[in-house]
Design a protein around this motif. Sequence first.
Motif, PDB file in Angstrom:
ATOM      1  N   ILE A 266       0.776  -1.235   0.101  1.00  0.00           N
ATOM      2  CA  ILE A 266      -0.010  -0.034   0.182  1.00  0.00           C
ATOM      3  C   ILE A 266       0.909   1.299   0.033  1.00  0.00           C
ATOM      4  CG2 ILE A 266      -1.634   1.378   1.231  1.00  0.00           C
ATOM      5  CD1 ILE A 266      -2.665  -1.341   2.365  1.00  0.00           C
ATOM      6  N   GLN A 267       1.835   1.151   0.778  1.00  0.00           N
ATOM      7  CA  GLN A 267       2.751   2.558   0.725  1.00  0.00           C
ATOM      8  C   GLN A 267       3.458   2.767  -0.411  1.00  0.00           C
ATOM      9  OE1 GLN A 267       5.523   1.220   4.048  1.00  0.00           O
ATOM     10  NE2 GLN A 267       4.106   1.949   5.688  1.00  0.00           N
ATOM     11  N   PHE A 268       3.993   1.690  -0.897  1.00  0.00           N
ATOM     12  CA  PHE A 268       4.556   1.722  -2.447  1.00  0.00           C
ATOM     13  C   PHE A 268       3.572   2.385  -3.680  1.00  0.00           C
ATOM     14  CE2 PHE A 268       5.600  -0.141  -6.752  1.00  0.00           C
ATOM     15  CZ  PHE A 268       6.867   0.591  -6.864  1.00  0.00           C
ATOM     16  N   LEU A 269       2.410   1.430  -3.541  1.00  0.00           N
ATOM     17  CA  LEU A 269       1.532   2.080  -4.715  1.00  0.00           C
ATOM     18  C   LEU A 269       1.090   3.504  -4.206  1.00  0.00           C
ATOM     19  CD1 LEU A 269      -0.649  -1.402  -4.773  1.00  0.00           C
ATOM     20  CD2 LEU A 269       0.916  -0.384  -6.455  1.00  0.00           C
ATOM     21  N   ASP A 274       0.437   8.662  -6.720  1.00  0.00           N
ATOM     22  CA  ASP A 274       0.440  10.225  -6.595  1.00  0.00           C
ATOM     23  C   ASP A 274       1.493  10.826  -7.669  1.00  0.00           C
ATOM     24  OD1 ASP A 274      -0.973  10.214  -4.443  1.00  0.00           O
ATOM     25  OD2 ASP A 274       0.480  10.158  -3.106  1.00  0.00           O
ATOM     26  N   SER A 275       2.462   9.933  -8.178  1.00  0.00           N
ATOM     27  CA  SER A 275       3.241  10.482  -9.128  1.00  0.00           C
ATOM     28  C   SER A 275       2.525  10.349 -10.450  1.00  0.00           C
ATOM     29  CB  SER A 275       4.640   9.608  -9.340  1.00  0.00           C
ATOM     30  OG  SER A 275       5.460   9.867 -10.258  1.00  0.00           O
ATOM     31  N   GLY A 281      -2.124  14.832 -14.944  1.00  0.00           N
ATOM     32  CA  GLY A 281      -2.406  16.076 -15.038  1.00  0.00           C
ATOM     33  C   GLY A 281      -1.697  16.912 -15.962  1.00  0.00           C
ATOM     34  N   LEU A 282      -0.287  16.688 -16.104  1.00  0.00           N
ATOM     35  CA  LEU A 282       0.376  17.549 -16.960  1.00  0.00           C
ATOM     36  C   LEU A 282       0.206  17.150 -18.611  1.00  0.00           C
ATOM     37  CD1 LEU A 282       3.910  17.559 -15.275  1.00  0.00           C
ATOM     38  CD2 LEU A 282       2.438  19.122 -15.364  1.00  0.00           C
ATOM     39  N   LEU A 283      -0.258  15.888 -18.842  1.00  0.00           N
ATOM     40  CA  LEU A 283      -0.404  15.684 -20.337  1.00  0.00           C
ATOM     41  C   LEU A 283      -1.889  15.870 -20.551  1.00  0.00           C
ATOM     42  CD1 LEU A 283       0.748  11.838 -20.150  1.00  0.00           C
ATOM     43  CD2 LEU A 283       1.776  13.505 -21.469  1.00  0.00           C
ATOM     44  N   LEU A 451      -2.490   0.406 -11.123  1.00  0.00           N
ATOM     45  CA  LEU A 451      -2.024   0.649  -9.844  1.00  0.00           C
ATOM     46  C   LEU A 451      -3.016   0.908  -8.824  1.00  0.00           C
ATOM     47  CD1 LEU A 451       1.240   2.478 -10.703  1.00  0.00           C
ATOM     48  CD2 LEU A 451       1.054  -0.113 -10.143  1.00  0.00           C
ATOM     49  N   LEU A 452      -4.269   1.492  -9.143  1.00  0.00           N
ATOM     50  CA  LEU A 452      -5.261   2.054  -8.260  1.00  0.00           C
ATOM     51  C   LEU A 452      -5.934   0.533  -7.872  1.00  0.00           C
ATOM     52  CD1 LEU A 452      -6.369   4.334  -6.918  1.00  0.00           C
ATOM     53  CD2 LEU A 452      -8.257   4.617  -8.773  1.00  0.00           C
TER      54      LEU A 452
END
Length: 784
Positions: A266-269, A274-275, A281-283, A451-452
């Motif tokens: 969970i921590q890694f995902l 978030d990344s 959002g940028l795309l 990943l979600l």
Amino acid sequence: MSQDTATKNRNAAIDLNDLLHKMIFHWPLYLLAIALAVGGTLLYLKYKKPMYMSDAKLYLKDEKKGPNEEMDALKSLSLFNSSKNMENEMEVIKSPILLQQVLGKNNLNIRYYIKGAVQNQEVYNHAPLTIQVLSNNLQVGNYLFDVTPENGLLAVKQVHDHTGGNAQFTVKPGEAFSVGKDKFSITGSGPLPAGTIRIRVDSVMELANDKIEDIGTALVNRDATVVEVSYKDPVPERAAFFLNALLDEYNDYTLDDKNRGSLKTIQFLGVRIDSLREELGLLEKQEENFKVQRGITDIDASSKLALEQVKEADLQLNEANLQLSVFDQVEAYVNDPTSNYPFAPVGNVDQTLTAMINRYEEALKEKARLSLTLKPTSIMLQNLDAQITDTRKTIRDYIAGYRRNAGVVQKQTQEKVNQIQGKIANIPTYAREYINIKRQQGVKESLYLYLLKKKEEAAVAYASNVVDNKIIAPAFVPEKPISPNKTLAFVGFIGAGLVLASSYVYLKYFLNPRVLNKKEIEAVFDLPVIAEIYQQEAKGSGDLSLKNGSLLVEQLFSMRTNLKFLLTAQTGPTTILLTSSISGEGKTFLSAHLGNALTVNNKKVVLVELDLRKPKLSRFLGFDHNNGVTDYIIGNKTVDEIIKKVPGSEGLYLVSAGPIPPNPIELIEGQRMAALLDKLKAQFDYVIIDTSPIGIVSDAKSLAAQVDCALFVVRYNFTLKSKLLPVSESVKKGVFKKIGIVFNGIEQHTFYPYYYYDHYSYGENKKNNVTWLSLVRKMKQRIA
């Protein structure tokens, strides 16, 4: 051989019987030992801190007893059995790691005492003062504080400081203070109490190791997976609280162990999602700016087709790359011995590899559990390391083969992507740029959704994890202590007292180097004892009257009678020599009283003082020894001049020793001595010679040819058994014509006269009133 054995057995039986009689004689000693033992037991029970034991039952789920046949088949093929080992789990329950957490979190390393005159009284849950460790409680040192409230302040004294001094200071309630590396504060739960409160702060790590001995674990029975856990503590409430806290901490530990993989995933995902969210959002912003700048809203059909084809190819390529990255994660995990299990890969892992990883992690988990209680050199840990190495090699070989297959798929997918990119190159520039933007957006979006989904799955797995263990019987507050056991305490103290008393009796009689029994004399000399004389009080030892009816007179008459039997063949005047092994055995006393007893029936008796080195006979009878044997031998006196009448005794005379000569043995062996004895025999019926101890000098042996009988005096509880041997050698060599043994100085009220003579007493003694003093004397002999 058989006769000797029978004799030894018979002697052993006699010794035991004799020991029993001596123990019965010393009954006041045993009564005193019992009284002291009872008193010691009461003191022990009063000041011994009671120990209370609380216990609880914990159910441990064992997969070996589960109904899943497929899992049983899989485990039968594995290199390591992943089921719980009950013995290992019981060791984990009382491992120092868990104990440190329990002690530190609940401040059980801090104890409070109200100081008393003899013993401090521990206070639990209702301490008038409370100390807080403001630094890390898990790393606190050992401290002992005496806190005394004074005028609204707290006078603190540190006791037994390891630096060599005792720190003293005054603080306000709640004010922080530092001692060494640690920081504390003390507060009151109400009005400050009167008197001194002792606060003990123990090191959590040291206390945890000490507590291991107080914790017990055991299976209820062989077929069950229920463990009974017990704990001993001087405070009953703390015993129950500590045990419940320990089981809760154990359950938290096992649940944390199960949740570790899901939590890491969970921590890694979360970080990766978030990344990707920022990148998407940028795309999207880039796509919006492109449309505004170009003034377009969409692209033609051919461009859409190319976009769909390249998106599909990118997904396949990303999946292949993701699979390879998973293998890289697995390989890095097994290659790093310091990696913490469990492993949480991001991506799909086939069932075969998953089973291998699970087997590898179970081995690591078991090694971690065993390391809590076993040494690194243990055979079990060494075998476990070998199994981990084999499993690691199997995983590497599997990954190497799978990577080759995945590489082929990756190459084919990349070629397909290159073909589609060639078609895109023929599309107009603005459309090609738009396709690239949409292509990146699609890849990121699909990865984000994937990943979600994985994060939700990990969250569900984390939330669904429950503790397999169940506390089926929580710890209770015990009502009665398990120690000290009153019955065992009384039995132990009384038993110890009886053993000590019996040991004293045994040492007193059987290991005593001095003579206590006539049997000991007869065993050395192989001769009977002709007389046994009781010890007399000092004030009556010089009384030579034969009409007082005392026990001494009767014993002297008995000795006189036995002596006549010994000298049955003797006719005419009789010469009797008295000697002993060492000085102080009473030969002078017996010489005087025996001579007096022989005067019965108008017999004339002369006492000759021939202990020329230490003459005592004359002084005993009230004379000096200046005129006597020595004067006659050197010619200064005649026989008649050295003979003295003993007053108070008819027919008893004395020849004193005379001046002490420098060469006594030469005088004794000379012709004048023999002539003196011959002249005395001509005038008297009995000649009694008091000579020097035969165990020290040879005077008695020099006179052997001129005496008819030699009497050896042995004194009760005075003569050493080792001193009898040289005397017995003289007896066996036939130095003397007739030999008799006299057992002298037998102490009244001791075991020997009691056991052999107390069944008979004289009428004179019966008339004597029993006084407290005599009773005390009797009790003293029976005790000591």
